[in-house]
Design a protein around this motif. Structure first.
Motif, short mmCIF file in Angstrom:
data_model
loop_
_atom_site.label_atom_id
_atom_site.label_comp_id
_atom_site.label_asym_id
_atom_site.label_seq_id
_atom_site.Cartn_x
_atom_site.Cartn_y
_atom_site.Cartn_z
N ILE A 94 25.93 24.00 40.19
CA ILE A 94 26.80 24.97 40.85
C ILE A 94 28.26 24.65 40.53
O ILE A 94 28.62 23.51 40.27
N THR A 95 29.06 25.70 40.56
CA THR A 95 30.50 25.58 40.35
C THR A 95 31.18 26.28 41.51
O THR A 95 30.80 27.39 41.88
N VAL A 96 32.18 25.65 42.07
CA VAL A 96 32.90 26.22 43.21
C VAL A 96 34.21 26.84 42.73
O VAL A 96 34.92 26.24 41.92
N VAL A 97 34.50 28.03 43.24
CA VAL A 97 35.76 28.71 42.96
C VAL A 97 36.45 28.98 44.29
O VAL A 97 35.85 29.57 45.19
N ILE A 98 37.69 28.53 44.40
CA ILE A 98 38.52 28.83 45.57
C ILE A 98 39.58 29.81 45.09
O ILE A 98 40.37 29.48 44.20
N ILE A 99 39.60 31.01 45.65
CA ILE A 99 40.47 32.06 45.12
C ILE A 99 41.21 32.77 46.25
O ILE A 99 40.65 33.02 47.32
N LYS A 100 42.46 33.10 46.00
CA LYS A 100 43.23 33.88 46.95
C LYS A 100 42.58 35.24 47.17
O LYS A 100 42.21 35.92 46.20
N LYS A 101 42.47 35.64 48.42
CA LYS A 101 41.89 36.95 48.71
C LYS A 101 42.77 38.08 48.18
O LYS A 101 42.29 39.19 47.94
N LYS A 102 44.05 37.80 47.95
CA LYS A 102 44.96 38.79 47.35
C LYS A 102 44.54 39.16 45.94
O LYS A 102 44.99 40.17 45.40
N LEU A 103 43.68 38.33 45.32
CA LEU A 103 43.20 38.62 43.97
C LEU A 103 41.81 39.26 43.98
O LEU A 103 41.17 39.37 42.94
N LEU A 104 41.35 39.66 45.16
CA LEU A 104 40.05 40.31 45.30
C LEU A 104 40.23 41.66 45.97
O LEU A 104 41.15 41.85 46.78
N PRO A 105 39.36 42.65 45.66
CA PRO A 105 39.40 43.91 46.40
C PRO A 105 39.15 43.66 47.87
O PRO A 105 38.42 42.71 48.22
N PRO A 106 39.73 44.44 48.77
CA PRO A 106 40.54 45.64 48.51
C PRO A 106 42.01 45.35 48.25
O PRO A 106 42.78 46.27 48.04
N ALA A 107 42.41 44.07 48.28
CA ALA A 107 43.83 43.75 48.09
C ALA A 107 44.31 44.10 46.69
O ALA A 107 45.48 44.42 46.48
N VAL A 108 43.42 44.06 45.73
CA VAL A 108 43.79 44.35 44.35
C VAL A 108 42.67 45.16 43.70
O VAL A 108 41.50 45.04 44.07
N SER A 109 43.07 46.01 42.76
CA SER A 109 42.08 46.81 42.03
C SER A 109 41.77 46.15 40.70
O SER A 109 42.60 45.42 40.14
N THR A 110 40.59 46.40 40.21
CA THR A 110 40.20 45.89 38.90
C THR A 110 39.97 47.07 37.95
O THR A 110 39.54 48.15 38.38
N PRO A 111 40.26 46.91 36.68
CA PRO A 111 40.15 48.03 35.75
C PRO A 111 38.70 48.38 35.43
O PRO A 111 37.82 47.53 35.49
N GLU A 112 38.48 49.63 35.07
CA GLU A 112 37.16 50.07 34.64
C GLU A 112 36.85 49.46 33.27
O GLU A 112 37.75 49.32 32.43
N PRO A 113 35.59 49.12 33.02
CA PRO A 113 35.22 48.59 31.71
C PRO A 113 35.62 49.51 30.56
O PRO A 113 36.02 49.03 29.49
N ALA A 114 35.55 50.82 30.79
CA ALA A 114 35.91 51.76 29.73
C ALA A 114 37.37 51.60 29.32
O ALA A 114 37.72 51.70 28.13
N LEU A 115 38.24 51.33 30.29
CA LEU A 115 39.65 51.13 29.97
C LEU A 115 39.85 49.86 29.17
O LEU A 115 40.61 49.85 28.18
N LEU A 116 39.19 48.80 29.55
CA LEU A 116 39.31 47.54 28.79
C LEU A 116 38.85 47.72 27.35
O LEU A 116 39.47 47.18 26.42
N ARG A 117 37.78 48.48 27.17
CA ARG A 117 37.30 48.71 25.80
C ARG A 117 38.33 49.49 24.99
O ARG A 117 38.55 49.20 23.80
N LYS A 118 38.98 50.49 25.60
CA LYS A 118 40.01 51.26 24.90
C LYS A 118 41.19 50.39 24.51
O LYS A 118 41.86 50.65 23.51
N LEU A 119 41.43 49.36 25.30
CA LEU A 119 42.55 48.46 25.02
C LEU A 119 42.17 47.31 24.10
O LEU A 119 43.01 46.47 23.76
N GLY A 120 40.90 47.27 23.69
CA GLY A 120 40.44 46.20 22.80
C GLY A 120 40.28 44.87 23.50
O GLY A 120 40.31 43.82 22.85
N LEU A 121 40.11 44.90 24.83
CA LEU A 121 39.96 43.67 25.61
C LEU A 121 38.51 43.46 25.99
O LEU A 121 37.75 44.42 26.15
N PRO A 122 38.08 42.21 26.15
CA PRO A 122 36.67 41.93 26.44
C PRO A 122 36.28 42.34 27.86
O PRO A 122 37.09 42.26 28.79
N VAL A 123 35.04 42.76 28.00
CA VAL A 123 34.46 43.06 29.30
C VAL A 123 33.54 41.90 29.67
O VAL A 123 32.59 41.60 28.94
#
Length: 432
Positions: A254-283
């Motif tokens: 197991i690996t533990v991740v401690i993350i600010k809730k400000k980096l998780l929805p609903p505090a922040v939005s994440t891009p759609e995979p289709a947008l990342l593909r259009k930008l040439g970024l990995p999904v």
């Protein structure tokens, strides 16, 4: 054959576990709480599994003082998996934030109806010209993390803001001065490894240059796989902290991740995979999505509950052992490390500590044995003599050689004293 009590294991990971924790876990593996089933056989969707996860999260938060505005995730893939996961998740957040900024700018200029083709054009330009991830390369693991980012995004998006080899004759063993770091203007994250197990380098504390000013600051990611739970950390200075369990917390798996809730929805939005593909970024794989794992309380897929249970038992033992929680462990860790380093320093003709004194790791004590005409022969003799005394796991990482004593939390003060006594004894013996 030696008994468990006769061995002090200084291996770098998987590391030594407390014997009483192993005995409790062994019983749970056969018949957990008189259910007639071993813990590894119970469903990860069961109430008992949820209780094990929630209890471990609460105990971890108590032990190292994790604020309420952080989430704790249990994931799989080890620290190496997080080399990728941090890229996937934090680049996505950077893209979405930049997209929202562009929409706002265009909306102000052109009214409410913002042409999506213009947004995409501006966003693609921003990715090409501005997207950077900063890495502080101070050892083998941060180097691997930066290389993985370059593999996923392309080297043009990876900024090595500091490279320790450039200030140490091509080798790791120092941390460049902060005034010489070349940080990007608005990176998706700044990444560093708090303790380098291979090279014996540990950051003395949180870098001053990365401290947040007010509520805002850089998105700082730290790999604490080998020194978590060993000292108090300023959690609020970090956006993400991750660590594999197999050093100070439990068993591999197991690996533990401690993350600010400000980096998780609903505090922040994440891009759609289709947008990342259009930008040439990995999904990224969905099992590496912090959003997905958080929504499912770490149970999106089949988590190894037995490993979480072992981690929970280690935490309960730690809480019972130190009334001041991790502060007590920090004092003990420092005492053990100082004892071993002082013994090595007392015999400069026989030993050479590898990293610079200013960045010596308390967890992984790396040194060479120079007690004789041949370092190779001296180190072979040192390891053989150590084994006879029940001091095992001391061979250095295959990539650098030498000796490495991993001084994790499970190493008792008595175990550290035995090693120090042997270091002293070997130095006073006949030269090889």
């Amino acid at each position: 054959m030696p008994s468990r009590e006769e061995i002090t294991y200084f291996g770098a990971g998987p590391a030594l576990l407390p014997t009483d924790v192993l005995k409790t876990a062994a019983e749970a593996l056969v018949n957990f709480e008189d259910t007639g089933l071993g813990l590894a056989e119970h469903s990860h969707r069961s109430e008992l599994a949820t209780n094990i996860i929630n209890t471990a999260k609460a105990d971890l938060a108590k032990y190292i003082d994790i604020p309420d505005d952080y989430e704790i995730l249990f994931m799989q893939g080890g620290g190496s998996g997080q080399f990728s996961a941090t890229v996937y998740n934090l680049v996505g957040i950077w893209v979405e934030r930049r997209r929202q900024k562009i929409i706002k700018e265009l909306g102000t200029a052109e009214g409410a109806d913002v042409p999506q083709d213009k947004v995409l054009e501006r966003l693609r330009k921003a990715v090409e010209e501005e997207l950077k991830i900063d890495y502080l390369v101070t050892g083998s693991w941060s180097l691997k993390a930066s290389q993985e980012a370059a593999r996923l995004l392309g080297p043009e998006h990876v900024n090595v803001a500091a490279d320790a080899r450039k200030v140490n004759d091509g080798k790791f063993g120092k941390i460049p001065e902060e005034k010489d770091w070349k940080l990007s203007k608005d990176p998706a994250m700044v990444y560093y490894c708090d303790n380098e197990t291979v090279d014996g380098v540990e950051f003395p504390g949180f870098p001053e240059i990365l401290k947040p000013s007010g509520e805002e600051g850089p998105i700082v990611v730290a790999d604490m796989s080998s020194n978590i739970l060993s000292r108090r950390i300023p959690v609020r200075n970090f956006s993400v902290i991750f660590f594999g369990a197999q050093k100070n917390l439990g068993s591999a798996g197991i690996t533990v991740v401690i993350i600010k809730k400000k980096l998780l929805p609903p505090a922040v939005s994440t891009p759609e995979p289709a947008l990342l593909r259009k930008l040439g970024l990995p999904v990224g794989p969905i099992v590496f999505s912090y959003e997905t794992i958080a929504k499912n309380n770490s149970l999106y897929n089949t988590l190894n509950i037995f490993d979480v249970y072992i981690a929970g038992q280690v935490l309960k033992k730690a809480l019972a052992s130190f009334s001041d929680n991790v502060t007590g462990q920090e004092a003990l860790s420092d005492k053990k490390a100082k004892l071993i380093y002082a013994t090595l320093d007392a015999h400069p003709e026989s030993y050479k500590v590898v990293p610079d004194k200013s960045v010596r790791s308390r967890m992984n004590i790396c040194f060479r044995v120079t007690h004789g005409d041949s370092i190779a022969d001296a180190e072979k003799a040192f390891l053989a003599g150590a084994t006879k005394k029940g001091l095992t796991g001391l061979k250095g990482h295959r990539s650098v050689g030498g000796i490495r004593a991993s001084n994790y939390n499970s190493i008792s003060l008595e175990g550290a004293e035995k090693l120090a006594a042997y270091i002293d004894e070997f130095a006073k013996g006949p030269r090889i």
